[in-house]
Design a protein around this motif. Structure first.
Motif, PDB file in Angstrom:
ATOM      1  N   ARG A   1      27.054  37.183  36.571  1.00 42.92           N
ATOM      2  CA  ARG A   1      25.605  37.003  36.572  1.00 42.92           C
ATOM      3  C   ARG A   1      25.255  35.705  35.868  1.00 42.92           C
ATOM      4  NH1 ARG A   1      22.769  41.323  38.276  1.00 42.92           N
ATOM      5  NH2 ARG A   1      23.825  43.326  38.337  1.00 42.92           N
TER       6      ARG A   1
ATOM      7  N   PRO B   1      32.994  44.413  46.146  1.00 44.38           N
ATOM      8  CA  PRO B   1      32.068  44.203  45.036  1.00 44.38           C
ATOM      9  C   PRO B   1      32.615  44.652  43.693  1.00 44.38           C
ATOM     10  CG  PRO B   1      31.507  46.219  46.169  1.00 44.38           C
ATOM     11  CD  PRO B   1      32.731  45.668  46.850  1.00 44.38           C
ATOM     12  N   THR B   2      33.831  44.237  43.364  1.00 41.02           N
ATOM     13  CA  THR B   2      34.422  44.692  42.109  1.00 41.02           C
ATOM     14  C   THR B   2      33.969  43.844  40.937  1.00 41.02           C
ATOM     15  OG1 THR B   2      36.359  45.520  43.283  1.00 41.02           O
ATOM     16  CG2 THR B   2      36.585  45.101  40.919  1.00 41.02           C
TER      17      THR B   2
ATOM     18  N   GLU C   1      27.673  42.505  45.499  1.00 44.06           N
ATOM     19  CA  GLU C   1      27.148  43.403  44.472  1.00 44.06           C
ATOM     20  C   GLU C   1      25.788  43.949  44.910  1.00 44.06           C
ATOM     21  OE1 GLU C   1      25.711  43.233  39.814  1.00 44.06           O
ATOM     22  OE2 GLU C   1      26.899  41.596  40.666  1.00 44.06           O
ATOM     23  N   GLU C   2      25.692  45.261  45.023  1.00 42.62           N
ATOM     24  CA  GLU C   2      24.483  45.881  45.568  1.00 42.62           C
ATOM     25  C   GLU C   2      23.258  45.663  44.691  1.00 42.62           C
ATOM     26  OE1 GLU C   2      25.015  49.924  46.701  1.00 42.62           O
ATOM     27  OE2 GLU C   2      26.753  49.498  47.981  1.00 42.62           O
TER      28      GLU C   2
ATOM     29  N   ASP D   1      28.075  37.167  43.084  1.00 41.85           N
ATOM     30  CA  ASP D   1      28.858  38.000  43.984  1.00 41.85           C
ATOM     31  C   ASP D   1      27.878  38.674  44.932  1.00 41.85           C
ATOM     32  OD1 ASP D   1      30.385  39.860  45.280  1.00 41.85           O
ATOM     33  OD2 ASP D   1      31.075  40.911  43.482  1.00 41.85           O
TER      34      ASP D   1
ATOM     35  N   ALA E   1      22.728  43.027  42.792  1.00 43.21           N
ATOM     36  CA  ALA E   1      22.746  41.619  42.388  1.00 43.21           C
ATOM     37  C   ALA E   1      21.334  41.112  42.105  1.00 43.21           C
ATOM     38  CB  ALA E   1      23.391  40.774  43.479  1.00 43.21           C
TER      39      ALA E   1
ATOM     40  N   HIS F   1      31.571  41.300  38.745  1.00 48.06           N
ATOM     41  CA  HIS F   1      30.133  41.162  38.563  1.00 48.06           C
ATOM     42  C   HIS F   1      29.855  39.949  37.693  1.00 48.06           C
ATOM     43  CE1 HIS F   1      29.531  45.183  40.267  1.00 48.06           C
ATOM     44  NE2 HIS F   1      30.612  45.498  39.606  1.00 48.06           N
TER      45      HIS F   1
END
Length: 346
Positions: free
Chosen positions: A114, A109-110, A210-211, A207, A213, A112
Motif C-alpha cells: 500500500r 492476491p497474496t 487485492e480485493e 497489487d 485495494a 499487500h
C-alpha cells in the motif's frame, strides 16, 4: 514484420495441435501456489537485474490509443507505428520467457503493498449517482491530481515504457497520470527517471488483485484506464473482479484501453510440456505467468463489468527472424471499452 496476416486453415490447425501438445501436462495444483506466494521476489529480482534497460518506450501508443491524449494535446512520439512492437517485444529467442510481460502483475492476491501517502478511497459499489454531485465531491477531496481536468491510470506500468511517452505529451496540458505496478523496484525506477515529476504523474505500488485495494483517487474520477500486457499475467479466475473494480474508478463516458496476448500467439506455441497451469494459462521459467485471450473472452470480460464495446480486434502479424530463418505468427488483442452514462431519471 507483415501486418494483418490471414491464417490458412493449416496454420490454425497446426497452432491448435501445438497448444494441445504443450498443455497436455499440467503443473500439479500443490505446486502452483509458489507462483503466487513468491511473485514479489520474481518481479523485483528481474528489475534489480535489468533496471530500465530491458524495454524500449512504446512509440505506437498514441497511434493506437489516441484516447490517451486530452483535447488539444499532441503526441511527442510521432514516428512510431504498431509494427514497432519489436521495440517492446524483442525477437523471441526460443527461451521460455516472453519479454513484454516480465514486468506485469502477479497471478494472485497474496501480497499487500500500500502507498502510505495515498488517501484510502475505497471502491464504491454503485454507479448511478448524479455526475454533478460526483464532480463536486471530487473537487472537494484532497488527492494527487485533484485539480486536473483529464486523468489517466496505467496499471502494471513496469519501469515506465508507456508512462514517459504519456508524461511528455501531457505535461503542457491540464492532464494528470497515475501509474502503478506490483513491483516496488519498478516503481522506484519510475520515480528516479529524469522525466518524472509529481506535478504531472503519481507512481505508486499496487497489487490490483487485492480485493480491498485502496487507490490515491476517488471513484468515478478517471477519464482513461490503460492496461497493456497486464491482465494476461493474472490468474483467469481473478480477471473479472479486477476489471469490475477498476471500472468503478472511470467517469461515465471514460474509456478502458486494453492490449494483450491473443490465442495461439507464437509465445504460447513455443512453451514446452510441463509449463501449463490451466487451459491457455502458463508459467515461464522465471515464475511469471501468461494467459492467451480470444476476442469473445475479452468482450465478456469488459461487457460483464458494464462497459460498452468501442473496439475489439485480433491483431495478427508475421515476424521473421532472418538470422534463424524462423517465421513467427504473433497474435495480440486490442480493445477499447466505454463506461456508459446512467439512464436519465424517469
Amino acid at each position: 514484420m507483415w501486418d494483418h496476416v490471414q491464417w490458412t486453415e493449416e496454420d490454425k490447425e497446426n497452432a491448435r495441435q501445438k497448444a494441445k501438445e504443450n498443455s497436455c501436462i499440467h503443473i500439479p495444483l500443490e505446486e502452483q501456489g509458489t507462483f503466487d506466494t513468491e511473485a514479489c521476489q520474481y518481479w523485483d529480482k528481474f528489475y534489480k537485474m535489468h533496471q530500465e534497460k530491458f524495454f524500449k518506450d512504446r512509440k505506437w501508443l498514441f497511434l493506437e490509443f489516441p484516447e490517451l491524449l486530452p483535447s488539444g494535446a499532441k503526441s511527442q512520439t510521432t514516428n512510431g507505428r504498431l509494427g514497432d512492437q519489436q521495440a517492446s517485444h524483442p525477437q523471441p529467442t526460443g527461451s521460455s520467457t516472453d519479454t513484454e510481460t516480465r514486468h506485469r502483475q502477479h497471478n494472485g492476491p497474496t501480497h499487500h503493498h500500500r502507498n502510505a501517502d495515498a488517501p484510502n478511497h475505497q471502491t464504491e459499489s454503485g454507479q448511478g449517482a448524479a455526475p454533478d454531485r460526483n464532480e463536486a465531491a471530487i473537487q472537494a477531496a484532497t488527492f494527487p491530481g485533484q485539480h486536473a481536468s483529464f486523468r489517466i491510470l496505467e496499471v502494471g506500468c513496469g519501469v515506465g515504457n508507456s508512462v514517459f511517452p504519456i508524461v511528455n505529451s501531457i505535461k503542457e496540458t491540464d492532464a494528470y497520470l497515475y501509474c502503478c505496478d506490483f513491483s516496488p523496484c519498478a516503481i522506484q525506477l519510475v520515480k528516479d527517471h529524469p522525466d518524472y515529476h509529481d506535478s504531472v504523474c503519481h507512481a505508486f505500488v499496487q497489487d490490483i488483485c487485492e480485493e480491498m485495494a485502496s487507490f490515491p483517487f476517488p471513484p468515478r474520477s478517471l477519464d482513461v484506464i490503460l492496461a497493456v500486457f497486464v491482465l494476461s499475467s493474472i490468474h483467469p479466475k481473478r480477471m473479472q473482479g479486477i476489471v469490475n473494480r477498476l471500472s468503478t474508478y472511470l467517469k461515465h463516458g471514460g474509456t478502458f484501453l486494453f492490449r494483450d496476448y491473443g490465442r495461439y500467439d507464437f509465445s504460447q506455441l513455443r512453451f514446452k510440456r510441463g509449463r501449463c497451469l490451466s487451459e491457455h494459462f502458463y508459467t515461464r521459467g522465471d515464475g511469471t505467468c501468461v494467459y492467451f485471450f480470444t476476442k469473445e473472452e475479452v468482450h465478456d470480460l469488459f461487457s460483464s463489468a458494464g462497459l460498452e464495446e468501442i473496439q475489439n480486434l485480433e491483431d495478427r502479424r508475421l515476424q521473421v527472424n532472418r538470422g534463424k530463418k524462423v517465421a513467427m505468427h504473433r497474435v495480440w488483442m486490442q480493445s477499447k471499452y466505454r463506461k456508459l452514462y446512467p439512464p436519465p431519471p424517469s
